[in-house]
Write a protein that holds these residues in place. Structure first.
Motif, mmCIF file in Angstrom:
data_model
loop_
_atom_site.group_PDB
_atom_site.id
_atom_site.type_symbol
_atom_site.label_atom_id
_atom_site.label_comp_id
_atom_site.label_asym_id
_atom_site.label_seq_id
_atom_site.Cartn_x
_atom_site.Cartn_y
_atom_site.Cartn_z
ATOM 1 N N VAL A 174 0.878 -1.088 0.064
ATOM 2 C CA VAL A 174 0.143 0.137 -0.053
ATOM 3 C C VAL A 174 1.125 1.213 0.161
ATOM 4 O O VAL A 174 1.911 1.476 0.699
ATOM 5 C CB VAL A 174 -0.955 0.037 1.338
ATOM 6 C CG1 VAL A 174 -1.732 1.203 1.320
ATOM 7 C CG2 VAL A 174 -1.648 -1.061 1.292
ATOM 8 N N PHE A 175 0.496 2.263 -0.984
ATOM 9 C CA PHE A 175 1.353 3.536 -0.988
ATOM 10 C C PHE A 175 0.217 4.468 -0.552
ATOM 11 O O PHE A 175 -0.625 4.858 -1.404
ATOM 12 C CB PHE A 175 1.624 3.785 -2.415
ATOM 13 C CG PHE A 175 2.373 5.183 -2.561
ATOM 14 C CD1 PHE A 175 3.526 5.166 -2.465
ATOM 15 C CD2 PHE A 175 1.711 6.245 -2.690
ATOM 16 C CE1 PHE A 175 4.487 6.403 -2.654
ATOM 17 C CE2 PHE A 175 2.218 7.400 -3.025
ATOM 18 C CZ PHE A 175 3.602 7.567 -2.966
ATOM 19 N N GLU A 176 0.405 4.985 0.625
ATOM 20 C CA GLU A 176 -0.597 5.605 1.163
ATOM 21 C C GLU A 176 -0.032 7.357 0.926
ATOM 22 O O GLU A 176 1.228 7.896 1.652
ATOM 23 C CB GLU A 176 -0.717 5.461 2.877
ATOM 24 C CG GLU A 176 -1.752 6.367 3.616
ATOM 25 C CD GLU A 176 -1.797 6.117 4.920
ATOM 26 O OE1 GLU A 176 -2.678 6.641 5.498
ATOM 27 O OE2 GLU A 176 -1.118 5.247 5.269
ATOM 28 N N GLY A 177 -0.673 8.076 0.179
ATOM 29 C CA GLY A 177 -0.254 9.485 -0.207
ATOM 30 C C GLY A 177 -0.822 10.683 0.366
ATOM 31 O O GLY A 177 -2.145 10.355 0.787
ATOM 32 N N ASP A 178 -0.305 11.548 0.901
ATOM 33 C CA ASP A 178 -0.784 12.758 1.241
ATOM 34 C C ASP A 178 -0.056 13.868 0.587
ATOM 35 O O ASP A 178 1.083 14.046 0.386
ATOM 36 C CB ASP A 178 -0.486 12.793 2.878
ATOM 37 C CG ASP A 178 -1.258 14.221 3.624
ATOM 38 O OD1 ASP A 178 -0.522 15.309 3.687
ATOM 39 O OD2 ASP A 178 -2.271 13.945 3.855
ATOM 40 N N ILE A 179 -0.915 14.589 0.047
ATOM 41 C CA ILE A 179 -0.520 15.992 -0.575
ATOM 42 C C ILE A 179 -0.461 17.248 0.257
ATOM 43 O O ILE A 179 -1.538 17.437 1.113
ATOM 44 C CB ILE A 179 -1.368 16.397 -1.746
ATOM 45 C CG1 ILE A 179 -1.870 15.106 -2.712
ATOM 46 C CG2 ILE A 179 -1.263 17.676 -2.416
ATOM 47 C CD1 ILE A 179 -2.738 15.182 -3.885
ATOM 48 N N THR A 180 0.612 17.858 0.148
ATOM 49 C CA THR A 180 0.656 18.985 1.065
ATOM 50 C C THR A 180 -0.253 20.430 0.733
ATOM 51 O O THR A 180 -0.201 20.509 -0.459
ATOM 52 C CB THR A 180 2.230 19.567 1.150
ATOM 53 O OG1 THR A 180 2.835 18.465 1.537
ATOM 54 C CG2 THR A 180 2.495 20.475 2.176
ATOM 55 N N ALA A 181 -1.222 20.600 1.739
ATOM 56 C CA ALA A 181 -1.824 21.884 1.483
ATOM 57 C C ALA A 181 -2.473 21.998 0.006
ATOM 58 O O ALA A 181 -2.336 22.890 -0.618
ATOM 59 C CB ALA A 181 -1.143 23.000 1.756
ATOM 60 N N CYS A 182 -3.243 20.836 -0.418
ATOM 61 C CA CYS A 182 -3.798 20.640 -1.572
ATOM 62 C C CYS A 182 -4.685 22.066 -1.944
ATOM 63 O O CYS A 182 -4.384 22.607 -3.064
ATOM 64 C CB CYS A 182 -4.460 19.396 -1.598
ATOM 65 S SG CYS A 182 -5.279 19.157 -3.250
#
Length: 480
Positions: A174-182
């Protein structure tokens, strides 16, 4: 709604809007390359404005005021003048959005989220714009996206992850992604470029761009220009964010389709190749990988390159790679593969995360403070919706034990509130008055019991989720 004779009532307006939205959606679906160049008149159409006003006044943010100091719910008899003025301004193309009011919302970990609250007039225009644009772009959005889209919900995203992580598909990494201040960093030029693929009407494009550049009036009373991002809190912002983030949906959908048929995908997997499935909810996403850890690690640069085209970047601290046996948190759920008790078989379980459980416990603890409510009826009317909403969200997971814990904690806290509130009464009297059958109630209001909520498995729908403007397609089983 007191808006005067020339305006349709809400039922008639909703029917007219739905008919027009169905046409827009059908035209967009039939011709993927079609560019709509004459839709501005719909934005100030009386039916669209009436429906937009009803939605603005009926949503949760109707109690919040923008820089004009007016909250939508406070507008009762002036709705007709408001809509007439908006229609005249839009028709004459002289509407100029004003800056949004900044409100900082605390987050866990001591961080804050910036919320932008538009004025009443700007909210109505944004809602009308959304009514026009949403059916068009929904024809292009991919099935792997679930956030802020009609008839889709977080449980659909969780069900898709559960589907691909379970045997015999076994997407284990699992690649769990989080975008900074989308919402704060989306590049306006890149976003408008994607909007122009479908919208050729320069008046609509100008209106969208005007909302993007409206600016922010900070809590410190300082005006700031918005050279990037879509202020979170605006009605149009979720749709624009989905348009921007659909670059990820399209990239991984194309990558999946390039593998060919199920036979070719199976052959690719047997030869040591990786297969990815992408699941996104707003700006949160996971990539399920059938392969090894190295394949998952390679996705970091790939995702970074794709979102860079929209001026976005991955969070180095929150983006992580894990195995399904290790488990991960997504949209409040803990998703993890474990051995089933008493057997050697492994199953993927979805249940409330520790963070979600701590959140509801904290809310119950806050609501049951002695000084917060005058009587038991008031307490129960505040507590019951919180418990009911939390349980309805998690009722499709393995949540029975969590429900029992929340039920026990809520019951004890409420009893403790009763004993402190009526400190002069002994336990026998309190029990006789408020707990005759060990169920807490006052007048006709009984305490909601989480332990009584049935737990059921959520049905995985994938591409079989119809939009509000199409009939449900034929049921087809998704490929592994």
């Amino acid at each position: 709604m007191n808006i005067g004779a020339p305006w349709p009532d809400l039922d008639e307006a909703e029917l007219r809007v739905h008919v027009m939205q169905t046409k827009l959606h059908q035209w967009a679906a039939d011709d993927p390359g079609r560019c709509f160049d004459d839709i501005y008149n719909l934005v100030y159409d009386p039916a669209f404005l009436v429906v937009a006003w009803a939605r603005v006044r009926g949503n949760k943010g109707a109690r919040s005021a923008g820089v004009d100091g007016v909250a939508p719910r406070s507008v009762v008899f002036g709705a007709g003048e408001l809509l007439s003025g908006l229609r005249a301004s839009l028709k004459a193309q002289r509407l100029s959005p004003v800056p949004v009011r900044e409100k900082m919302i605390p987050k866990t970990g001591g961080k804050v989220r910036r919320l932008g609250i538009p004025t009443v007039a700007d909210r109505v225009v944004q809602a009308s714009l959304k009514l026009v644009l949403e059916p068009i772009f929904e024809a292009d959005f991919k099935p792997c996206s679930y956030g802020f889209r009609p008839k889709r919900r977080a449980q659909d995203a969780i069900a898709e992850i559960h589907f691909f992580a379970s045997p015999t598909r076994n997407y284990e990494w699992v690649f769990e992604g989080d975008i900074t201040a989308c919402f704060d960093e989306i590049d306006h030029t890149a976003l408008m470029g994607r909007v122009r693929r479908r919208i050729g009407d320069k008046r609509v494009l100008g209106l969208v761009k005007a909302f993007l550049r409206a600016g922010i009036l900070g809590e410190d009373a300082v005006h700031r220009d918005t050279i990037a991002g879509t202020p979170q809190g605006g009605i149009l912002s979720p749709l624009l964010a989905n348009i921007a983030l659909s670059v990820l949906d399209e990239h991984f959908t194309t990558k999946w389709e390039a593998l060919g048929s199920e036979y070719h995908r199976s052959k690719h997997r047997r030869n040591g190749g990786a297969i990815c499935r992408f699941v996104r909810y707003a700006d949160d996403f996971v990539i399920m990988v059938s392969g090894n850890r190295d394949h998952a690690e390679q996705l970091r640069d790939e995702v970074t390159t794709v979102i860079a085209t929209m001026g976005l970047r991955l969070s180095e601290t929150k983006t992580r790679i894990c195995h399904i046996d290790e488990g991960f948190d997504f949209l409040g759920f803990r998703i993890q593969r474990k051995h089933r008790r008493g057997t050697n078989k492994r199953h993927v379980y979805t249940y409330p995360s520790k963070k979600a459980l701590a959140s509801i416990i904290d809310k119950v603890r806050t609501l049951t403070r002695r000084s917060w409510h005058r009587d038991l009826v008031t307490l129960l009317r505040r507590l019951n919706p919180v418990l009911r909403g939390w349980c309805n969200y998690f009722r499709h997971g393995v949540s029975k034990r969590a429900f029992g814990y929340v039920d026990n904690f809520s019951w004890k806290r409420t009893v403790r509130w009763l004993r402190k509130r009526h400190f002069k009464l002994n336990w026998v009297t309190i029990r006789r008055r408020h707990l005759p059958t060990w169920e807490i109630s006052a007048d006709v209001v009984a305490m909601f019991r989480p332990k009584a909520v049935p737990v059921t498995r959520y049905r995985y729908r994938h591409a079989n989720i119809p939009t509000p403007w199409t009939s449900p397609p034929g049921s087809t089983a998704p490929a592994a």
